[in-house]
Design an enzyme around this catalytic site. Structure first.
Site, PDB file in Angstrom:
ATOM      1  N   ARG A 165      40.699  70.662 -13.936  1.00 14.54           N
ATOM      2  CA  ARG A 165      39.641  71.573 -13.443  1.00 14.54           C
ATOM      3  C   ARG A 165      38.966  72.331 -14.589  1.00 14.54           C
ATOM      4  NH1 ARG A 165      41.283  68.936  -9.753  1.00 14.54           N
ATOM      5  NH2 ARG A 165      41.930  69.686  -7.693  1.00 14.54           N
ATOM      6  N   SER A 237      38.693  76.349  -3.435  1.00 12.58           N
ATOM      7  CA  SER A 237      39.879  77.029  -3.985  1.00 12.58           C
ATOM      8  C   SER A 237      39.435  78.116  -4.949  1.00 12.58           C
ATOM      9  CB  SER A 237      40.748  76.045  -4.764  1.00 12.58           C
ATOM     10  OG  SER A 237      41.137  74.998  -3.931  1.00 12.58           O
ATOM     11  N   GLU A 333      39.490  79.867 -10.318  1.00 12.40           N
ATOM     12  CA  GLU A 333      38.755  78.605 -10.519  1.00 12.40           C
ATOM     13  C   GLU A 333      37.241  78.851 -10.369  1.00 12.40           C
ATOM     14  OE1 GLU A 333      40.359  74.945  -8.749  1.00 12.40           O
ATOM     15  OE2 GLU A 333      38.327  74.527  -8.048  1.00 12.40           O
TER      16      GLU A 333
HETATM   17  P1  FAD Z   1      27.525  75.660  -8.960  1.00 14.46           P
HETATM   18  O1  FAD Z   1      28.413  76.464  -8.101  1.00 14.46           O
HETATM   19  O2  FAD Z   1      26.062  75.828  -8.785  1.00 14.46           O
HETATM   20  O3  FAD Z   1      27.904  75.917 -10.483  1.00 14.46           O
HETATM   21  C1  FAD Z   1      29.234  75.888 -10.910  1.00 14.46           C
HETATM   22  C2  FAD Z   1      29.253  76.078 -12.440  1.00 14.46           C
HETATM   23  O4  FAD Z   1      28.634  74.963 -13.055  1.00 14.46           O
HETATM   24  C3  FAD Z   1      28.464  77.297 -12.896  1.00 14.46           C
HETATM   25  O5  FAD Z   1      29.081  77.811 -14.045  1.00 14.46           O
HETATM   26  C4  FAD Z   1      27.086  76.726 -13.241  1.00 14.46           C
HETATM   27  O6  FAD Z   1      26.388  77.490 -14.207  1.00 14.46           O
HETATM   28  C5  FAD Z   1      27.467  75.373 -13.783  1.00 14.46           C
HETATM   29  N1  FAD Z   1      26.442  74.346 -13.525  1.00 14.46           N
HETATM   30  C6  FAD Z   1      25.982  73.923 -12.327  1.00 14.46           C
HETATM   31  N2  FAD Z   1      25.071  72.948 -12.494  1.00 14.46           N
HETATM   32  C7  FAD Z   1      24.950  72.766 -13.819  1.00 14.46           C
HETATM   33  C8  FAD Z   1      24.145  71.927 -14.634  1.00 14.46           C
HETATM   34  N3  FAD Z   1      23.274  71.055 -14.121  1.00 14.46           N
HETATM   35  N4  FAD Z   1      24.257  72.037 -15.985  1.00 14.46           N
HETATM   36  C9  FAD Z   1      25.133  72.915 -16.542  1.00 14.46           C
HETATM   37  N5  FAD Z   1      25.917  73.736 -15.827  1.00 14.46           N
HETATM   38  C10 FAD Z   1      25.819  73.659 -14.491  1.00 14.46           C
HETATM   39  N6  FAD Z   1      36.043  71.445  -6.437  1.00 14.46           N
HETATM   40  C11 FAD Z   1      36.895  70.448  -6.815  1.00 14.46           C
HETATM   41  O7  FAD Z   1      37.065  70.200  -8.026  1.00 14.46           O
HETATM   42  N7  FAD Z   1      37.586  69.724  -5.908  1.00 14.46           N
HETATM   43  C12 FAD Z   1      37.466  69.938  -4.572  1.00 14.46           C
HETATM   44  O8  FAD Z   1      38.084  69.244  -3.780  1.00 14.46           O
HETATM   45  C13 FAD Z   1      36.583  70.982  -4.139  1.00 14.46           C
HETATM   46  N8  FAD Z   1      36.454  71.273  -2.830  1.00 14.46           N
HETATM   47  C14 FAD Z   1      35.624  72.280  -2.431  1.00 14.46           C
HETATM   48  C15 FAD Z   1      35.519  72.554  -1.062  1.00 14.46           C
HETATM   49  C16 FAD Z   1      34.671  73.561  -0.621  1.00 14.46           C
HETATM   50  C17 FAD Z   1      34.580  73.854   0.845  1.00 14.46           C
HETATM   51  C18 FAD Z   1      33.885  74.288  -1.572  1.00 14.46           C
HETATM   52  C19 FAD Z   1      32.928  75.333  -1.095  1.00 14.46           C
HETATM   53  C20 FAD Z   1      33.999  74.033  -2.924  1.00 14.46           C
HETATM   54  C21 FAD Z   1      34.888  73.030  -3.371  1.00 14.46           C
HETATM   55  N9  FAD Z   1      35.030  72.733  -4.729  1.00 14.46           N
HETATM   56  C22 FAD Z   1      35.871  71.721  -5.129  1.00 14.46           C
HETATM   57  C23 FAD Z   1      34.277  73.497  -5.744  1.00 14.46           C
HETATM   58  C24 FAD Z   1      32.836  72.960  -5.974  1.00 14.46           C
HETATM   59  O9  FAD Z   1      32.450  72.084  -4.933  1.00 14.46           O
HETATM   60  C25 FAD Z   1      32.729  72.214  -7.296  1.00 14.46           C
HETATM   61  O10 FAD Z   1      33.101  73.036  -8.364  1.00 14.46           O
HETATM   62  C26 FAD Z   1      31.297  71.696  -7.552  1.00 14.46           C
HETATM   63  O11 FAD Z   1      31.279  70.849  -8.676  1.00 14.46           O
HETATM   64  C27 FAD Z   1      30.307  72.824  -7.739  1.00 14.46           C
HETATM   65  O12 FAD Z   1      29.021  72.239  -7.750  1.00 14.46           O
HETATM   66  P2  FAD Z   1      27.718  73.131  -7.610  1.00 14.46           P
HETATM   67  O13 FAD Z   1      26.550  72.239  -7.857  1.00 14.46           O
HETATM   68  O14 FAD Z   1      27.734  73.857  -6.344  1.00 14.46           O
HETATM   69  O15 FAD Z   1      27.921  74.112  -8.854  1.00 14.46           O
HETATM   70  P1  NAP Z   2      47.274  69.566  -0.195  1.00 13.79           P
HETATM   71  O1  NAP Z   2      47.081  68.088   0.006  1.00 13.79           O
HETATM   72  O2  NAP Z   2      47.804  70.390   0.925  1.00 13.79           O
HETATM   73  O3  NAP Z   2      48.152  69.815  -1.480  1.00 13.79           O
HETATM   74  C1  NAP Z   2      48.476  71.147  -1.902  1.00 13.79           C
HETATM   75  C2  NAP Z   2      48.467  71.193  -3.405  1.00 13.79           C
HETATM   76  O4  NAP Z   2      49.477  70.338  -3.882  1.00 13.79           O
HETATM   77  C3  NAP Z   2      47.160  70.724  -3.926  1.00 13.79           C
HETATM   78  O5  NAP Z   2      46.591  71.819  -4.573  1.00 13.79           O
HETATM   79  C4  NAP Z   2      47.485  69.557  -4.850  1.00 13.79           C
HETATM   80  O6  NAP Z   2      47.137  69.821  -6.189  1.00 13.79           O
HETATM   81  C5  NAP Z   2      48.976  69.454  -4.858  1.00 13.79           C
HETATM   82  N1  NAP Z   2      49.421  68.070  -4.528  1.00 13.79           N
HETATM   83  C6  NAP Z   2      49.502  67.492  -3.311  1.00 13.79           C
HETATM   84  N2  NAP Z   2      50.001  66.241  -3.419  1.00 13.79           N
HETATM   85  C7  NAP Z   2      50.217  66.041  -4.739  1.00 13.79           C
HETATM   86  C8  NAP Z   2      50.725  64.958  -5.494  1.00 13.79           C
HETATM   87  N3  NAP Z   2      51.117  63.824  -4.893  1.00 13.79           N
HETATM   88  N4  NAP Z   2      50.816  65.091  -6.824  1.00 13.79           N
HETATM   89  C9  NAP Z   2      50.429  66.206  -7.427  1.00 13.79           C
HETATM   90  N5  NAP Z   2      49.938  67.289  -6.785  1.00 13.79           N
HETATM   91  C10 NAP Z   2      49.850  67.209  -5.453  1.00 13.79           C
HETATM   92  O7  NAP Z   2      45.904  70.210  -0.690  1.00 13.79           O
HETATM   93  P2  NAP Z   2      44.557  70.506   0.085  1.00 13.79           P
HETATM   94  O8  NAP Z   2      44.291  71.939  -0.009  1.00 13.79           O
HETATM   95  O9  NAP Z   2      44.528  69.839   1.424  1.00 13.79           O
HETATM   96  O10 NAP Z   2      43.513  69.789  -0.875  1.00 13.79           O
HETATM   97  C11 NAP Z   2      43.510  68.398  -0.982  1.00 13.79           C
HETATM   98  C12 NAP Z   2      42.858  67.988  -2.287  1.00 13.79           C
HETATM   99  O11 NAP Z   2      41.515  68.483  -2.326  1.00 13.79           O
HETATM  100  C13 NAP Z   2      43.563  68.547  -3.514  1.00 13.79           C
HETATM  101  O12 NAP Z   2      43.527  67.583  -4.527  1.00 13.79           O
HETATM  102  C14 NAP Z   2      42.737  69.746  -3.880  1.00 13.79           C
HETATM  103  O13 NAP Z   2      42.745  70.012  -5.267  1.00 13.79           O
HETATM  104  C15 NAP Z   2      41.345  69.335  -3.429  1.00 13.79           C
HETATM  105  N6  NAP Z   2      40.571  70.528  -3.044  1.00 13.79           N
HETATM  106  C16 NAP Z   2      40.063  71.290  -4.048  1.00 13.79           C
HETATM  107  C17 NAP Z   2      39.305  72.412  -3.754  1.00 13.79           C
HETATM  108  C18 NAP Z   2      38.678  73.197  -4.861  1.00 13.79           C
HETATM  109  O14 NAP Z   2      37.839  74.033  -4.583  1.00 13.79           O
HETATM  110  N7  NAP Z   2      39.040  72.975  -6.079  1.00 13.79           N
HETATM  111  C19 NAP Z   2      39.107  72.789  -2.441  1.00 13.79           C
HETATM  112  C20 NAP Z   2      39.682  72.009  -1.453  1.00 13.79           C
HETATM  113  C21 NAP Z   2      40.416  70.880  -1.755  1.00 13.79           C
HETATM  114  P3  NAP Z   2      45.701  69.569  -6.849  1.00 13.79           P
HETATM  115  O15 NAP Z   2      44.856  70.663  -6.334  1.00 13.79           O
HETATM  116  O16 NAP Z   2      45.993  69.684  -8.290  1.00 13.79           O
HETATM  117  O17 NAP Z   2      45.213  68.208  -6.452  1.00 13.79           O
END
Ligand code: FAD
Ligand code: NAP
Length: 337
Positions: A165, A237, A333
Protein backbone atom coordinates in the site's frame (compact mmCIF):
# COMPACT_ATOMS: atom_id res chain seq x y z
CA UNK A 1 -7.32 29.13 -22.15
CA UNK A 2 -8.39 26.43 -19.76
CA UNK A 3 -11.38 27.20 -17.49
CA UNK A 4 -10.47 27.76 -13.83
CA UNK A 5 -12.91 27.93 -10.96
CA UNK A 6 -12.49 29.85 -7.73
CA UNK A 7 -13.81 28.88 -4.30
CA UNK A 8 -14.95 25.53 -5.73
CA UNK A 9 -16.86 22.94 -3.69
CA UNK A 10 -15.16 19.56 -3.18
CA UNK A 11 -18.16 17.94 -1.47
CA UNK A 12 -19.03 15.75 -4.45
CA UNK A 13 -15.40 15.10 -5.31
CA UNK A 14 -14.38 13.23 -2.13
CA UNK A 15 -15.92 9.92 -1.06
CA UNK A 16 -16.18 11.03 2.61
CA UNK A 17 -18.46 13.81 1.26
CA UNK A 18 -16.73 16.31 3.52
CA UNK A 19 -18.04 19.82 2.84
CA UNK A 20 -14.91 21.79 1.94
CA UNK A 21 -13.82 24.23 -0.77
CA UNK A 22 -10.64 24.79 -2.75
CA UNK A 23 -9.29 28.22 -3.65
CA UNK A 24 -8.80 27.15 -7.29
CA UNK A 25 -9.92 24.13 -9.37
CA UNK A 26 -8.98 23.07 -12.91
CA UNK A 27 -9.80 19.94 -14.92
CA UNK A 28 -7.25 19.75 -17.77
CA UNK A 29 -8.06 17.42 -20.69
CA UNK A 30 -4.61 17.10 -22.27
CA UNK A 31 -0.90 17.17 -21.41
CA UNK A 32 -0.72 20.63 -22.96
CA UNK A 33 -3.51 21.92 -20.70
CA UNK A 34 -1.79 20.42 -17.64
CA UNK A 35 1.44 22.19 -18.59
CA UNK A 36 -0.43 25.44 -19.29
CA UNK A 37 -1.83 25.36 -15.75
CA UNK A 38 1.41 24.41 -14.04
CA UNK A 39 3.40 27.08 -15.88
CA UNK A 40 0.80 29.81 -15.25
CA UNK A 41 2.52 32.43 -13.11
CA UNK A 42 -0.71 32.88 -11.09
CA UNK A 43 -0.33 29.39 -9.59
CA UNK A 44 3.45 29.24 -9.41
CA UNK A 45 3.87 29.65 -5.66
CA UNK A 46 0.71 28.08 -4.27
CA UNK A 47 0.22 24.48 -3.07
CA UNK A 48 -1.01 22.07 -5.76
CA UNK A 49 -2.88 18.83 -5.24
CA UNK A 50 -3.82 16.24 -7.86
CA UNK A 51 -7.29 14.80 -7.44
CA UNK A 52 -8.56 11.50 -8.83
CA UNK A 53 -11.82 10.01 -7.60
CA UNK A 54 -11.25 11.41 -4.08
CA UNK A 55 -11.76 7.96 -2.56
CA UNK A 56 -8.56 7.88 -0.51
CA UNK A 57 -8.56 11.41 0.89
CA UNK A 58 -9.72 13.19 4.00
CA UNK A 59 -9.95 16.97 3.84
CA UNK A 60 -9.75 18.52 7.32
CA UNK A 61 -10.11 22.11 6.06
CA UNK A 62 -10.60 24.14 2.90
CA UNK A 63 -7.73 23.62 0.44
CA UNK A 64 -5.62 26.78 0.19
CA UNK A 65 -4.26 26.24 -3.29
CA UNK A 66 -4.97 24.71 -6.70
CA UNK A 67 -6.65 21.35 -7.21
CA UNK A 68 -5.72 19.76 -10.54
CA UNK A 69 -8.23 17.13 -11.62
CA UNK A 70 -6.78 15.50 -14.77
CA UNK A 71 -9.29 14.30 -17.39
CA UNK A 72 -6.94 12.32 -19.64
CA UNK A 73 -8.76 9.23 -20.88
CA UNK A 74 -8.23 6.31 -23.25
CA UNK A 75 -7.31 2.62 -23.16
CA UNK A 76 -5.07 1.38 -25.98
CA UNK A 77 -3.00 -1.72 -26.67
CA UNK A 78 0.56 -0.54 -27.37
CA UNK A 79 2.46 -3.82 -27.83
CA UNK A 80 1.83 -7.52 -27.86
CA UNK A 81 3.80 -10.76 -27.46
CA UNK A 82 2.66 -14.37 -27.39
CA UNK A 83 2.06 -14.14 -23.61
CA UNK A 84 1.39 -10.49 -22.77
CA UNK A 85 0.01 -7.21 -23.95
CA UNK A 86 1.11 -3.75 -22.91
CA UNK A 87 -1.88 -1.47 -22.39
CA UNK A 88 -1.69 2.31 -21.97
CA UNK A 89 -4.46 3.81 -19.84
CA UNK A 90 -5.23 7.49 -19.22
CA UNK A 91 -5.16 8.67 -15.59
CA UNK A 92 -8.83 9.67 -15.58
CA UNK A 93 -10.18 6.28 -16.61
CA UNK A 94 -12.20 4.77 -13.76
CA UNK A 95 -10.18 1.88 -12.32
CA UNK A 96 -13.03 -0.61 -12.30
CA UNK A 97 -13.98 0.19 -15.90
CA UNK A 98 -10.41 -0.71 -16.88
CA UNK A 99 -10.65 -3.99 -14.93
CA UNK A 100 -13.90 -4.73 -16.77
CA UNK A 101 -12.22 -3.94 -20.11
CA UNK A 102 -9.30 -6.28 -19.29
CA UNK A 103 -11.58 -9.14 -18.25
CA UNK A 104 -13.71 -8.71 -21.38
CA UNK A 105 -10.54 -8.89 -23.51
CA UNK A 106 -9.54 -12.04 -21.63
CA UNK A 107 -6.46 -10.34 -20.22
CA UNK A 108 -5.49 -11.35 -16.70
CA UNK A 109 -3.66 -9.83 -13.75
CA UNK A 110 -6.07 -7.29 -12.27
CA UNK A 111 -9.34 -9.28 -11.93
CA UNK A 112 -8.90 -9.59 -8.12
CA UNK A 113 -8.78 -5.78 -7.97
CA UNK A 114 -12.37 -5.49 -9.21
CA UNK A 115 -14.60 -2.78 -7.73
CA UNK A 116 -11.80 -0.79 -6.06
CA UNK A 117 -13.06 2.81 -6.35
CA UNK A 118 -11.03 5.58 -7.92
CA UNK A 119 -9.01 6.38 -11.01
CA UNK A 120 -6.27 4.58 -12.92
CA UNK A 121 -3.94 7.54 -12.23
CA UNK A 122 -4.13 6.94 -8.49
CA UNK A 123 -3.61 3.18 -8.71
CA UNK A 124 0.22 3.34 -8.52
CA UNK A 125 0.16 5.93 -5.71
CA UNK A 126 -0.67 3.47 -2.95
CA UNK A 127 -0.05 0.35 -5.05
CA UNK A 128 -3.69 -0.67 -4.71
CA UNK A 129 -4.21 -4.22 -3.55
CA UNK A 130 -6.87 -6.74 -2.64
CA UNK A 131 -7.36 -10.49 -2.40
CA UNK A 132 -3.67 -11.31 -2.68
CA UNK A 133 -2.95 -9.12 -5.72
CA UNK A 134 -1.13 -5.78 -5.88
CA UNK A 135 -1.24 -3.52 -8.93
CA UNK A 136 2.58 -3.31 -8.92
CA UNK A 137 2.72 -6.80 -10.42
CA UNK A 138 1.15 -5.50 -13.64
CA UNK A 139 2.60 -1.98 -13.86
CA UNK A 140 5.23 -1.60 -16.55
CA UNK A 141 5.81 2.16 -16.43
CA UNK A 142 4.16 5.39 -15.29
CA UNK A 143 4.04 8.65 -17.27
CA UNK A 144 4.12 11.78 -15.12
CA UNK A 145 4.47 15.54 -15.21
CA UNK A 146 6.46 17.31 -12.50
CA UNK A 147 4.20 19.80 -10.72
CA UNK A 148 6.96 22.35 -10.08
CA UNK A 149 8.33 22.49 -13.65
CA UNK A 150 5.74 20.98 -16.01
CA UNK A 151 8.43 18.59 -17.29
CA UNK A 152 7.42 15.05 -18.30
CA UNK A 153 9.18 12.14 -16.56
CA UNK A 154 8.72 8.41 -17.05
CA UNK A 155 9.03 6.11 -14.02
CA UNK A 156 9.87 2.45 -14.63
CA UNK A 157 8.21 -0.01 -12.24
CA UNK A 158 11.48 -0.20 -10.23
CA UNK A 159 11.67 3.59 -9.90
CA UNK A 160 8.18 3.61 -8.36
CA UNK A 161 9.55 1.78 -5.24
CA UNK A 162 6.33 -0.14 -4.80
CA UNK A 163 5.63 -1.62 -1.39
CA UNK A 164 2.64 -2.76 0.68
CA UNK A 165 0.00 0.00 0.00
CA UNK A 166 2.85 2.34 -0.78
CA UNK A 167 5.08 3.80 -3.51
CA UNK A 168 7.48 6.67 -4.11
CA UNK A 169 4.41 8.80 -4.98
CA UNK A 170 3.01 8.41 -1.45
CA UNK A 171 6.41 8.90 0.18
CA UNK A 172 9.47 10.90 -0.82
CA UNK A 173 7.77 12.29 -3.96
CA UNK A 174 4.33 12.83 -2.40
CA UNK A 175 2.38 15.59 -4.20
CA UNK A 176 5.29 16.32 -6.57
CA UNK A 177 4.17 14.52 -9.75
CA UNK A 178 0.94 14.29 -11.70
CA UNK A 179 0.47 10.81 -13.18
CA UNK A 180 -0.94 11.29 -16.68
CA UNK A 181 -1.10 7.66 -17.83
CA UNK A 182 -0.03 4.18 -16.75
CA UNK A 183 1.29 1.28 -18.86
CA UNK A 184 0.18 -2.17 -17.66
CA UNK A 185 1.47 -5.60 -18.66
CA UNK A 186 -1.53 -7.95 -18.77
CA UNK A 187 -1.38 -11.67 -19.38
CA UNK A 188 -2.98 -13.60 -22.24
CA UNK A 189 -2.36 -16.80 -20.24
CA UNK A 190 -3.35 -15.76 -16.74
CA UNK A 191 -2.74 -17.79 -13.62
CA UNK A 192 -5.45 -17.26 -11.04
CA UNK A 193 -4.92 -16.22 -7.40
CA UNK A 194 -7.79 -17.76 -5.47
CA UNK A 195 -6.44 -18.64 -2.03
CA UNK A 196 -7.51 -15.42 -0.32
CA UNK A 197 -10.53 -14.72 1.85
CA UNK A 198 -13.81 -16.13 0.56
CA UNK A 199 -12.98 -16.28 -3.15
CA UNK A 200 -12.98 -20.09 -3.39
CA UNK A 201 -16.27 -20.28 -1.50
CA UNK A 202 -17.92 -17.62 -3.68
CA UNK A 203 -16.65 -19.28 -6.89
CA UNK A 204 -18.65 -22.41 -6.02
CA UNK A 205 -21.72 -20.43 -7.11
CA UNK A 206 -20.44 -20.44 -10.70
CA UNK A 207 -20.18 -23.32 -13.20
CA UNK A 208 -16.91 -22.17 -14.80
CA UNK A 209 -13.64 -20.78 -13.51
CA UNK A 210 -12.47 -17.85 -15.66
CA UNK A 211 -11.58 -14.16 -15.38
CA UNK A 212 -15.25 -13.14 -15.56
CA UNK A 213 -16.36 -15.45 -12.73
CA UNK A 214 -13.40 -14.39 -10.56
CA UNK A 215 -14.36 -10.74 -11.14
CA UNK A 216 -18.00 -11.47 -10.32
CA UNK A 217 -16.99 -13.35 -7.15
CA UNK A 218 -14.84 -10.47 -5.93
CA UNK A 219 -17.65 -8.00 -6.67
CA UNK A 220 -20.19 -10.12 -4.78
CA UNK A 221 -17.93 -10.44 -1.72
CA UNK A 222 -17.10 -6.74 -1.69
CA UNK A 223 -20.73 -5.62 -2.17
CA UNK A 224 -21.85 -7.82 0.72
CA UNK A 225 -19.24 -6.51 3.14
CA UNK A 226 -18.11 -2.98 2.29
CA UNK A 227 -20.22 0.16 2.61
CA UNK A 228 -21.07 1.82 -0.72
CA UNK A 229 -19.56 5.34 -0.52
CA UNK A 230 -22.58 6.72 -2.41
CA UNK A 231 -24.84 5.63 0.46
CA UNK A 232 -22.44 5.69 3.43
CA UNK A 233 -19.56 8.06 2.70
CA UNK A 234 -16.15 6.47 3.47
CA UNK A 235 -12.64 6.10 2.04
CA UNK A 236 -12.14 2.35 2.40
CA UNK A 237 -9.64 1.12 5.00
CA UNK A 238 -8.55 4.06 7.09
CA UNK A 239 -5.67 2.07 8.61
CA UNK A 240 -3.01 -0.17 7.12
CA UNK A 241 -2.52 -3.63 8.56
CA UNK A 242 0.54 -3.33 10.83
CA UNK A 243 3.57 -5.54 10.24
CA UNK A 244 5.34 -6.51 13.49
CA UNK A 245 8.43 -8.51 14.43
CA UNK A 246 8.07 -12.19 15.14
CA UNK A 247 9.01 -11.51 18.78
CA UNK A 248 6.20 -8.97 19.17
CA UNK A 249 3.80 -11.37 17.46
CA UNK A 250 4.72 -14.16 19.95
CA UNK A 251 4.04 -11.81 22.86
CA UNK A 252 0.60 -10.93 21.47
CA UNK A 253 -0.48 -14.40 20.38
CA UNK A 254 0.35 -15.79 23.85
CA UNK A 255 -1.99 -13.21 25.31
CA UNK A 256 -4.64 -13.28 22.54
CA UNK A 257 -4.67 -16.80 21.02
CA UNK A 258 -7.52 -15.96 18.59
CA UNK A 259 -5.78 -12.88 17.13
CA UNK A 260 -5.87 -12.87 13.29
CA UNK A 261 -2.45 -12.63 11.62
CA UNK A 262 -0.57 -13.66 8.48
CA UNK A 263 3.15 -14.49 8.19
CA UNK A 264 5.09 -12.13 5.90
CA UNK A 265 8.54 -13.72 6.12
CA UNK A 266 10.72 -15.49 8.71
CA UNK A 267 10.93 -12.39 10.93
CA UNK A 268 7.68 -10.51 10.30
CA UNK A 269 3.97 -11.03 10.75
CA UNK A 270 1.06 -8.93 9.44
CA UNK A 271 -1.69 -8.36 12.00
CA UNK A 272 -5.30 -7.80 10.91
CA UNK A 273 -5.87 -4.23 12.15
CA UNK A 274 -9.62 -4.90 11.91
CA UNK A 275 -9.28 -7.64 14.54
CA UNK A 276 -7.35 -5.35 16.93
CA UNK A 277 -10.00 -2.60 16.61
CA UNK A 278 -12.87 -5.05 16.98
CA UNK A 279 -11.26 -6.72 20.00
CA UNK A 280 -11.19 -3.48 21.99
CA UNK A 281 -14.86 -2.88 21.27
CA UNK A 282 -14.60 0.00 18.82
CA UNK A 283 -16.34 -1.66 15.86
CA UNK A 284 -19.66 0.15 15.25
CA UNK A 285 -18.79 2.95 17.70
CA UNK A 286 -19.13 6.64 16.83
CA UNK A 287 -17.73 10.00 17.83
CA UNK A 288 -19.97 12.90 16.83
CA UNK A 289 -21.02 12.18 13.24
CA UNK A 290 -18.01 9.93 12.48
CA UNK A 291 -18.27 6.18 12.96
CA UNK A 292 -16.35 2.90 12.81
CA UNK A 293 -18.26 0.74 10.32
CA UNK A 294 -20.34 -2.04 11.88
CA UNK A 295 -19.16 -4.78 9.46
CA UNK A 296 -15.56 -3.74 8.83
CA UNK A 297 -13.63 -2.05 11.66
CA UNK A 298 -10.93 -0.73 9.30
CA UNK A 299 -13.43 1.55 7.58
CA UNK A 300 -14.46 4.88 9.10
CA UNK A 301 -17.72 6.37 7.86
CA UNK A 302 -19.37 9.77 7.71
CA UNK A 303 -22.69 9.16 9.48
CA UNK A 304 -24.23 12.55 8.67
CA UNK A 305 -22.38 15.69 7.64
CA UNK A 306 -19.28 14.95 9.72
CA UNK A 307 -16.42 17.40 9.31
CA UNK A 308 -12.98 16.17 8.31
CA UNK A 309 -11.72 17.10 11.78
CA UNK A 310 -14.40 14.92 13.40
CA UNK A 311 -13.36 11.94 11.25
CA UNK A 312 -9.68 12.57 12.01
CA UNK A 313 -10.45 12.75 15.76
CA UNK A 314 -12.11 9.33 15.56
CA UNK A 315 -9.14 7.95 13.59
CA UNK A 316 -6.76 9.22 16.28
CA UNK A 317 -8.91 7.74 19.03
CA UNK A 318 -8.85 4.34 17.31
CA UNK A 319 -5.09 4.55 16.70
CA UNK A 320 -4.33 5.62 20.30
CA UNK A 321 -6.62 3.00 21.86
CA UNK A 322 -5.06 0.23 19.78
CA UNK A 323 -1.62 1.46 20.85
CA UNK A 324 -2.44 1.60 24.56
CA UNK A 325 -3.97 -1.91 24.47
CA UNK A 326 -1.52 -3.79 22.23
CA UNK A 327 1.54 -1.52 21.97
CA UNK A 328 1.09 -1.67 18.18
CA UNK A 329 1.14 1.48 15.98
CA UNK A 330 -1.45 1.83 13.25
CA UNK A 331 -0.58 3.97 10.24
CA UNK A 332 -3.26 5.88 8.36
CA UNK A 333 -3.79 4.60 4.82
CA UNK A 334 -5.98 7.56 3.85
CA UNK A 335 -4.22 10.77 2.72
CA UNK A 336 -5.00 13.64 5.11
CA UNK A 337 -5.18 17.20 3.75
P1 FAD B 1 -7.71 10.07 -4.76
O1 FAD B 1 -8.41 9.77 -3.50
O2 FAD B 1 -8.26 11.16 -5.61
O3 FAD B 1 -6.18 10.36 -4.45
C1 FAD B 1 -5.44 9.52 -3.62
C2 FAD B 1 -3.98 10.02 -3.60
O4 FAD B 1 -3.42 9.86 -4.89
C3 FAD B 1 -3.87 11.50 -3.28
O5 FAD B 1 -2.66 11.70 -2.59
C4 FAD B 1 -3.81 12.17 -4.66
O6 FAD B 1 -3.13 13.41 -4.65
C5 FAD B 1 -3.05 11.13 -5.44
N1 FAD B 1 -3.43 11.09 -6.86
C6 FAD B 1 -4.66 10.83 -7.38
N2 FAD B 1 -4.61 10.85 -8.72
C7 FAD B 1 -3.35 11.15 -9.05
C8 FAD B 1 -2.67 11.35 -10.28
N3 FAD B 1 -3.28 11.25 -11.46
N4 FAD B 1 -1.35 11.69 -10.25
C9 FAD B 1 -0.69 11.80 -9.06
N5 FAD B 1 -1.28 11.63 -7.87
C10 FAD B 1 -2.58 11.31 -7.87
N6 FAD B 1 -7.62 0.67 -1.90
C11 FAD B 1 -6.94 -0.50 -2.09
O7 FAD B 1 -5.70 -0.48 -2.26
N7 FAD B 1 -7.56 -1.70 -2.07
C12 FAD B 1 -8.90 -1.81 -1.88
O8 FAD B 1 -9.44 -2.90 -1.90
C13 FAD B 1 -9.65 -0.60 -1.67
N8 FAD B 1 -10.97 -0.64 -1.43
C14 FAD B 1 -11.67 0.51 -1.21
C15 FAD B 1 -13.04 0.42 -0.96
C16 FAD B 1 -13.78 1.58 -0.75
C17 FAD B 1 -15.25 1.47 -0.47
C18 FAD B 1 -13.14 2.86 -0.83
C19 FAD B 1 -13.94 4.11 -0.67
C20 FAD B 1 -11.78 2.95 -1.06
C21 FAD B 1 -11.02 1.76 -1.24
N9 FAD B 1 -9.65 1.81 -1.48
C22 FAD B 1 -8.95 0.64 -1.69
C23 FAD B 1 -8.93 3.10 -1.52
C24 FAD B 1 -9.01 3.80 -2.90
O9 FAD B 1 -10.01 3.22 -3.71
C25 FAD B 1 -7.68 3.71 -3.64
O10 FAD B 1 -6.65 4.27 -2.88
C26 FAD B 1 -7.73 4.43 -5.01
O11 FAD B 1 -6.55 4.15 -5.74
C27 FAD B 1 -7.91 5.92 -4.86
O12 FAD B 1 -8.15 6.43 -6.16
P2 FAD B 1 -8.70 7.90 -6.37
O13 FAD B 1 -8.65 8.18 -7.83
O14 FAD B 1 -9.99 8.06 -5.71
O15 FAD B 1 -7.55 8.73 -5.62
P1 NAP C 1 -10.69 -10.00 4.84
O1 NAP C 1 -10.78 -10.91 3.64
O2 NAP C 1 -11.73 -10.10 5.90
O3 NAP C 1 -9.27 -10.12 5.50
C1 NAP C 1 -8.93 -9.35 6.66
C2 NAP C 1 -7.48 -8.94 6.55
O4 NAP C 1 -6.69 -10.09 6.56
C3 NAP C 1 -7.25 -8.21 5.28
O5 NAP C 1 -6.88 -6.91 5.65
C4 NAP C 1 -6.15 -8.98 4.56
O6 NAP C 1 -4.98 -8.23 4.40
C5 NAP C 1 -5.77 -10.09 5.49
N1 NAP C 1 -5.83 -11.41 4.80
C6 NAP C 1 -6.92 -12.16 4.54
N2 NAP C 1 -6.56 -13.32 3.95
C7 NAP C 1 -5.22 -13.28 3.83
C8 NAP C 1 -4.25 -14.17 3.31
N3 NAP C 1 -4.61 -15.35 2.80
N4 NAP C 1 -2.96 -13.81 3.35
C9 NAP C 1 -2.59 -12.64 3.86
N5 NAP C 1 -3.45 -11.73 4.38
C10 NAP C 1 -4.74 -12.06 4.38
O7 NAP C 1 -10.62 -8.49 4.35
P2 NAP C 1 -11.73 -7.54 3.72
O8 NAP C 1 -11.85 -6.37 4.59
O9 NAP C 1 -12.95 -8.31 3.33
O10 NAP C 1 -10.98 -7.06 2.41
C11 NAP C 1 -10.73 -7.96 1.38
C12 NAP C 1 -9.58 -7.45 0.52
O11 NAP C 1 -9.93 -6.17 -0.02
C13 NAP C 1 -8.29 -7.26 1.30
O12 NAP C 1 -7.22 -7.63 0.48
C14 NAP C 1 -8.27 -5.79 1.59
O13 NAP C 1 -6.96 -5.27 1.67
C15 NAP C 1 -9.00 -5.20 0.39
N6 NAP C 1 -9.68 -3.96 0.78
C16 NAP C 1 -8.92 -2.84 0.91
C17 NAP C 1 -9.51 -1.64 1.25
C18 NAP C 1 -8.68 -0.39 1.30
O14 NAP C 1 -9.24 0.68 1.38
N7 NAP C 1 -7.40 -0.49 1.28
C19 NAP C 1 -10.86 -1.57 1.51
C20 NAP C 1 -11.59 -2.75 1.41
C21 NAP C 1 -11.00 -3.94 1.05
P3 NAP C 1 -4.66 -7.23 3.19
O15 NAP C 1 -5.48 -6.04 3.47
O16 NAP C 1 -3.22 -6.99 3.35
O17 NAP C 1 -5.02 -7.90 1.90
Amino acid sequence: MIDTYQNYSLKNLNSFKVDVYTDYYVAPKSLEEIQEVILNIKYKNIPKLVLGGGSNMLFTSNFKGLIIHPQIKGISIEAETEDNVIVKVGAAEIWDRFVNWAVNHNLGGIENLSLIPGSVGASPVQNIGAYGVEVKDTIYKVNTIELSTGKPRVFSDKMCKFNYRNSIFKNELKNQYLISSVYFRLSKKPSYILDYGNIQKELKNFKNLNLKTIRESVINIREAKLPDPELTPNAGSFFKNPVVSHKKYQELINKYPDMVSYPIDKNHVKLAAGWLIDHIGLKGKSLGQAGVHKNQALVLVNLDNASGIEILELAKLVRDTVFSNFDVSLDFEVNIY
